[in-house]
Design a protein around this motif. Structure first.
Motif, PDB file in Angstrom:
ATOM      1  N   ILE A 122      18.538  79.618  29.752  1.00 61.39           N
ATOM      2  CA  ILE A 122      18.070  79.128  28.461  1.00 61.39           C
ATOM      3  C   ILE A 122      18.805  79.882  27.360  1.00 61.39           C
ATOM      4  CG2 ILE A 122      16.069  79.017  26.903  1.00 61.39           C
ATOM      5  CD1 ILE A 122      14.313  78.795  29.428  1.00 61.39           C
ATOM      6  N   GLY A 165      24.772  75.049  19.245  1.00 60.58           N
ATOM      7  CA  GLY A 165      24.039  74.794  20.485  1.00 60.58           C
ATOM      8  C   GLY A 165      23.683  76.036  21.273  1.00 60.58           C
ATOM      9  N   GLN A 224      18.109  77.313  22.188  1.00 57.40           N
ATOM     10  CA  GLN A 224      17.031  76.393  22.554  1.00 57.40           C
ATOM     11  C   GLN A 224      15.691  77.015  22.151  1.00 57.40           C
ATOM     12  OE1 GLN A 224      17.340  74.937  26.623  1.00 57.40           O
ATOM     13  NE2 GLN A 224      15.125  74.688  26.757  1.00 57.40           N
ATOM     14  N   CYS A 248      14.931  73.535  17.844  1.00 54.18           N
ATOM     15  CA  CYS A 248      14.837  74.853  18.477  1.00 54.18           C
ATOM     16  C   CYS A 248      13.385  75.287  18.414  1.00 54.18           C
ATOM     17  CB  CYS A 248      15.727  75.859  17.738  1.00 54.18           C
ATOM     18  SG  CYS A 248      15.618  77.549  18.386  1.00 54.18           S
ATOM     19  N   LYS A 249      12.896  75.858  19.498  1.00 52.20           N
ATOM     20  CA  LYS A 249      11.510  76.318  19.535  1.00 52.20           C
ATOM     21  C   LYS A 249      11.461  77.765  19.045  1.00 52.20           C
ATOM     22  CE  LYS A 249      10.435  73.003  23.075  1.00 52.20           C
ATOM     23  NZ  LYS A 249      10.325  72.731  24.511  1.00 52.20           N
TER      24      LYS A 249
END
Length: 336
Positions: free
Chosen positions: A2, A45, A48, A75-76
């Motif tokens: 991740i 990119g 995430q 994006c969290k």
């Protein structure tokens, strides 16, 4: 793997946070020292998930969340901040953050938060922990004395702001604290330049503990005292009642900030009674009266301001030159 962005202006804060990550969480880590760098990473990119600080130069956490929303960057975000005001938590969640964790992040709280949000699944993780990559990042993160002390102060001033916000019923805007070693002449010049001839009232409070000693100096701008009294619901009839109000405010701000520092570096400060150094005096006069005590000093500057009000508090924590060695030892121990 991740892609994770860790965004904080402090090397120490990023180091603490990366250390607190679950060892088996398979992530590639990109570091950012402000929101502008974080946004650049997201556009490439590389994020995430993001762990985001609030109090930063260039672009702070609030501005970063707003920019992400405006650009539609997926994006969290979990905010990890020393600004623990209830309003700060409300605002970041309104801007799209999924959770808020107070600094320094507790590994168990971080782990459980990531689990609850579905960002980390230990069952899906391979049996081999992902420590080599994290260890490499940690080895490259060098933390100097000034950065470490600035981060400890950042956490402490956030706690003081939360208390102040409750007392005054307002949102307190926090700066990035400044850490400098001054000769008294340099301290004089810095303060004189900052205040530009304004009339001040100053409250001083000594503190000592475990080989660390100094004085907290809280400066009130005379032009703002009436507005502050109104916020507090006070109606001081004379200078004595105004002094009482300033001493009360000083006890809240200074006490909470010193307690926050003491807790992090594991000392217990004894505090003297706050004393009014001068009322309606120029900063030049205040420095002249106290120059013997402040010959050479480690100075931490924190300037609180109240949102939607023209009210500022300038807090200076002045540590004696002899305290620097002990402080360095304590901060090194904290970093492990």
């Amino acid at each position: 793997m991740i892609p994770l962005v860790v965004c904080d202006d402090s090397n120490m804060a990023r180091k603490q946070l990366i250390r607190a990550l679950p060892a088996e969480w398979q992530v590639t880590i990109t570091q950012a020292t402000n929101g502008q760098e974080a946004l650049a990473a997201l556009r490439q990119g590389l994020g995430q998930v993001m762990l985001l600080d609030l109090t930063m130069p260039v672009l702070d956490g609030y501005e970063t969340l707003a920019a992400m929303r405006a650009e539609g960057l997926a994006c969290k975000v979990v905010v990890v901040s020393g600004d623990v005001q209830d309003e700060a938590v409300r605002r970041v969640k309104e801007l799209g953050a999924l959770a808020f964790i107070k600094k320094p992040a507790d590994p168990e709280i971080l782990r459980s938060t990531l689990l609850e949000l579905g960002l980390f699944d230990p069952k899906a993780a391979p049996t081999t922990p992902a420590t080599p990559a994290q260890s490499s990042v940690l080895d490259d993160l060098k933390v100097n004395f000034r950065d470490a002390l600035r981060e400890v102060t950042n956490v402490a001033m956030g706690r003081a702001a939360a208390l102040l916000a409750k007392v005054l019923g307002v949102f307190v805007q926090l700066p990035v604290p400044q850490v400098n070693i001054f000769e008294v002449s340099e301290l004089h010049m810095t303060l004189t330049d900052a205040m530009r001839g304004e009339r001040m009232s100053a409250v001083c409070q000594g503190f000592i503990g475990d080989g660390i000693a100094g004085e907290a100096l809280l400066l009130f701008h005379d032009s703002e005292v009436a507005d502050m009294a109104k916020l507090l619901g006070w109606q001081p009839k004379d200078d004595n009642e105004t002094s009482e109000m300033l001493l009360d405010m000083s006890s809240i701000i200074t006490g909470a900030c010193l307690a926050g520092i003491a807790e992090q570096i594991d000392v217990r400060f004894s505090q003297g009674h706050p004393q009014l150094l001068g009322q309606h005096a120029s900063i030049e006069r205040l420095i002249h009266l106290n120059q013997r005590r402040w010959r050479k000093t480690l100075a931490i500057e924190v300037s609180y301001s109240l949102e939607a009000h023209s009210i500022h508090f300038d807090l200076l924590l002045l540590f004696t030159e002899d305290s620097i060695k002990r402080l360095t030892h304590k901060l090194n121990y904290l970093m492990g």
